[in-house]
Motif scaffolding. Structure first.
Motif, PDB file in Angstrom:
ATOM      1  N   ASP A 285       0.810  -1.214   0.000  1.00  0.00           N
ATOM      2  CA  ASP A 285       0.000   0.000   0.000  1.00  0.00           C
ATOM      3  C   ASP A 285       0.846   1.268   0.000  1.00  0.00           C
ATOM      4  O   ASP A 285       0.358   2.338  -0.370  1.00  0.00           O
ATOM      5  CB  ASP A 285      -0.936   0.016   1.214  1.00  0.00           C
ATOM      6  N   ASP A 286       2.098   1.166   0.450  1.00  0.00           N
ATOM      7  CA  ASP A 286       2.973   2.342   0.525  1.00  0.00           C
ATOM      8  C   ASP A 286       3.908   2.466  -0.671  1.00  0.00           C
ATOM      9  O   ASP A 286       4.572   3.498  -0.835  1.00  0.00           O
ATOM     10  CB  ASP A 286       3.837   2.291   1.797  1.00  0.00           C
ATOM     11  N   GLN A 287       4.012   1.420  -1.488  1.00  0.00           N
ATOM     12  CA  GLN A 287       5.064   1.374  -2.503  1.00  0.00           C
ATOM     13  C   GLN A 287       4.938   2.476  -3.553  1.00  0.00           C
ATOM     14  O   GLN A 287       5.930   3.130  -3.892  1.00  0.00           O
ATOM     15  CB  GLN A 287       5.086   0.001  -3.175  1.00  0.00           C
ATOM     16  N   ALA A 288       3.740   2.688  -4.066  1.00  0.00           N
ATOM     17  CA  ALA A 288       3.585   3.675  -5.136  1.00  0.00           C
ATOM     18  C   ALA A 288       3.946   5.078  -4.635  1.00  0.00           C
ATOM     19  O   ALA A 288       4.668   5.826  -5.305  1.00  0.00           O
ATOM     20  CB  ALA A 288       2.155   3.647  -5.679  1.00  0.00           C
ATOM     21  N   GLU A 289       3.463   5.431  -3.436  1.00  0.00           N
ATOM     22  CA  GLU A 289       3.739   6.763  -2.909  1.00  0.00           C
ATOM     23  C   GLU A 289       5.223   6.922  -2.586  1.00  0.00           C
ATOM     24  O   GLU A 289       5.826   7.978  -2.869  1.00  0.00           O
ATOM     25  CB  GLU A 289       2.904   7.013  -1.647  1.00  0.00           C
ATOM     26  N   LEU A 290       5.828   5.881  -2.009  1.00  0.00           N
ATOM     27  CA  LEU A 290       7.251   5.979  -1.677  1.00  0.00           C
ATOM     28  C   LEU A 290       8.095   6.041  -2.940  1.00  0.00           C
ATOM     29  O   LEU A 290       9.112   6.734  -2.992  1.00  0.00           O
ATOM     30  CB  LEU A 290       7.682   4.790  -0.805  1.00  0.00           C
ATOM     31  N   ALA A 291       7.683   5.314  -3.980  1.00  0.00           N
ATOM     32  CA  ALA A 291       8.408   5.381  -5.253  1.00  0.00           C
ATOM     33  C   ALA A 291       8.338   6.787  -5.835  1.00  0.00           C
ATOM     34  O   ALA A 291       9.317   7.282  -6.406  1.00  0.00           O
ATOM     35  CB  ALA A 291       7.834   4.359  -6.240  1.00  0.00           C
ATOM     36  N   ARG A 292       7.198   7.462  -5.681  1.00  0.00           N
ATOM     37  CA  ARG A 292       7.091   8.851  -6.157  1.00  0.00           C
ATOM     38  C   ARG A 292       7.994   9.777  -5.340  1.00  0.00           C
ATOM     39  O   ARG A 292       8.638  10.678  -5.894  1.00  0.00           O
ATOM     40  CB  ARG A 292       5.632   9.318  -6.091  1.00  0.00           C
ATOM     41  N   THR A 293       8.039   9.552  -4.016  1.00  0.00           N
ATOM     42  CA  THR A 293       8.940  10.343  -3.170  1.00  0.00           C
ATOM     43  C   THR A 293      10.390  10.132  -3.588  1.00  0.00           C
ATOM     44  O   THR A 293      11.177  11.079  -3.659  1.00  0.00           O
ATOM     45  CB  THR A 293       8.757   9.956  -1.693  1.00  0.00           C
ATOM     46  N   LEU A 294      10.711   8.899  -3.880  1.00  0.00           N
ATOM     47  CA  LEU A 294      12.066   8.574  -4.327  1.00  0.00           C
ATOM     48  C   LEU A 294      12.379   9.249  -5.657  1.00  0.00           C
ATOM     49  O   LEU A 294      13.502   9.730  -5.882  1.00  0.00           O
ATOM     50  CB  LEU A 294      12.202   7.050  -4.463  1.00  0.00           C
ATOM     51  N   ASP A 295      11.396   9.316  -6.527  1.00  0.00           N
ATOM     52  CA  ASP A 295      11.582   9.981  -7.822  1.00  0.00           C
ATOM     53  C   ASP A 295      11.907  11.462  -7.617  1.00  0.00           C
ATOM     54  O   ASP A 295      12.835  12.003  -8.232  1.00  0.00           O
ATOM     55  CB  ASP A 295      10.315   9.815  -8.656  1.00  0.00           C
ATOM     56  N   ILE A 296      11.161  12.118  -6.737  1.00  0.00           N
ATOM     57  CA  ILE A 296      11.410  13.538  -6.446  1.00  0.00           C
ATOM     58  C   ILE A 296      12.781  13.697  -5.784  1.00  0.00           C
ATOM     59  O   ILE A 296      13.551  14.597  -6.122  1.00  0.00           O
ATOM     60  CB  ILE A 296      10.317  14.100  -5.527  1.00  0.00           C
ATOM     61  N   ARG A 297      13.093  12.807  -4.857  1.00  0.00           N
ATOM     62  CA  ARG A 297      14.385  12.856  -4.158  1.00  0.00           C
ATOM     63  C   ARG A 297      15.540  12.795  -5.138  1.00  0.00           C
ATOM     64  O   ARG A 297      16.562  13.449  -4.966  1.00  0.00           O
ATOM     65  CB  ARG A 297      14.478  11.686  -3.180  1.00  0.00           C
ATOM     66  N   SER A 298      15.385  12.003  -6.173  1.00  0.00           N
ATOM     67  CA  SER A 298      16.483  11.755  -7.106  1.00  0.00           C
ATOM     68  C   SER A 298      16.552  12.763  -8.238  1.00  0.00           C
ATOM     69  O   SER A 298      17.642  13.052  -8.730  1.00  0.00           O
ATOM     70  CB  SER A 298      16.342  10.349  -7.709  1.00  0.00           C
ATOM     71  N   SER A 299      15.394  13.287  -8.667  1.00  0.00           N
ATOM     72  CA  SER A 299      15.401  14.127  -9.861  1.00  0.00           C
ATOM     73  C   SER A 299      15.164  15.598  -9.575  1.00  0.00           C
ATOM     74  O   SER A 299      15.423  16.439 -10.421  1.00  0.00           O
ATOM     75  CB  SER A 299      14.341  13.646 -10.857  1.00  0.00           C
TER      76      SER A 299
END
Length: 389
Positions: free
Chosen positions: A154-168
């Protein structure tokens, strides 16, 4: 291609290829003093010299220079292996290595295949043309990394988006995303201590939980997931671009899918998304050739140059998926060789093969000259990759 004045020459590329300035620099000598803007004291571009620096953990450190040992310790992020020296690095590496064997990584193969197919469905539904970065190259490694350490579904999609922002991202958004991502990982450590699961974080807690506090364990997982995401995302996009720009090699790979493993290695070498290794600080005077790297000097090791630029008199470099594999430096060298290399190779192999199967007519949706690259990012990459089929 015009050279941005703020970017050192060893960080500039012409698309995915070396610029003439870098070739000339590497041809003069494999170790040069670089007085250009944004550069460190030395740049290493030769393959053997790069191995010598990266493989010498006694005379070179990845920790930033500091006036005192205490100041240096404050600069180290908990759990980030790239910033640790032995014996701390050895302790953490020995804990992680058993969890990243080829055999153990193969247990994740069915999960990675499902993630890849799901994202290909999303890409297809997006309609053509579509951005391969947005719909495929970035989500796949983000979701794989989350699954690796046990992030609940349930948390994966949101955390993946956070990771995307963190990286880019840059600036305030980037910092906020980084703090949120790291804080989530520390909270997950506390949860897994109470209720372990069947994931990397739980295995570390069960085997070494008494030796690592929550911040260090959270930092280990954060650096593994973030590093794997950033490198794999750019490799998926740039690797696809390279294949599309070499139709003869793409056709060969379609006809002979058994060449996929070799193609992955050649793409890793050819692309080298990490242009330079983490800067090294010399701990002692180090003679190299007819020069001396002085204690305290900062050294940039150009993995890209070492992988791509041929020594004088050698045949020109070319992209060849049938190449007899050499020991490229895309994953680094020495004690900081990427601990997740086996997982990265498997992820790329599965993703490239599935992408080419699903879209046999895959091609760029814009002229190559319109693609925008990210020369200042730690991982060289693309802003977007519009494709059609």
């Amino acid at each position: 291609m015009p050279k941005p004045p703020e970017v050192p020459v060893h960080r500039i590329r012409d698309g995915v290829d070396p610029v003439p300035e870098l070739c000339r620099m590497a041809a003069r000598t494999p170790l040069v003093r670089d007085d250009g803007p944004g550069a460190n004291d030395w740049v290493v571009s030769g393959r053997e010299e790069a191995r010598a620096v990266l493989g010498d953990a006694q005379r070179f450190t990845t920790r930033p220079p500091a006036e005192t040992a205490e100041a240096s310790r404050r600069l180290v992020e908990p759990g980030n292996l790239l910033q640790y020296d032995p014996p701390e690095h050895t302790r953490l590496r020995q804990m992680l290595t058993p969890e990243f064997t080829v055999r153990r990584m193969r247990r994740m193969e069915p999960l990675i295949e499902r993630i890849v197919e799901d994202r290909l469905d999303v890409l297809e539904r997006a309609g053509k043309p579509a951005d391969l970065m947005r719909h495929f190259a970035r989500p796949v490694p983000g979701l794989v990394g989350c699954a690796l350490v046990g992030v609940p579904r349930d948390d994966q999609a949101e955390l993946a988006r956070t990771l995307d922002i963190r990286s880019s991202g840059r600036g305030k958004k980037n910092i906020q995303a980084m703090k949120a991502f790291n804080a989530y990982m520390v909270r997950m450590v506390a949860q897994r201590r109470r209720a372990p699961g069947d994931d990397l974080l739980s295995m570390l807690i069960l085997g070494h939980g008494e030796d690592l506090d929550d911040r260090e364990l959270g930092g280990v997982c954060a650096s593994l997931v973030a590093g794997g995401f950033e490198n794999a995302a750019e490799m998926l996009a740039l690797g696809t671009l390279v294949l599309l720009e070499h139709p003869d090699q793409l056709q060969l790979l379609r006809k002979q899918p058994e060449l996929t493993d070799g193609a992955v290695e050649e793409l890793l070498r050819h692309v080298s998304v990490v242009s330079t290794a983490s800067p090294r600080t010399a701990l002692a005077d180090v003679p190299m050739g007819d020069q001396v790297i002085k204690a305290g000097d900062l050294v940039d090791v150009s993995l890209f140059a070492a992988n791509r630029i041929q020594p004088p008199g050698a045949p020109p470099d070319r992209f060849d998926i049938t190449r007899e594999q050499t020991n490229h430096l895309a994953f680094g060298h020495g004690i900081h060789f990427c601990v997740g290399a086996a997982l990265a190779r498997m992820e790329l192999r599965i993703a490239y093969a599935a992408l080419l199967r699903r879209f046999p007519d895959l091609r760029l949706a814009v002229p190559p000259g319109e693609l925008r690259f990210r020369p200042l990012a730690p991982q060289y990459g693309l802003e977007v990759l519009p494709v059609t089929w």
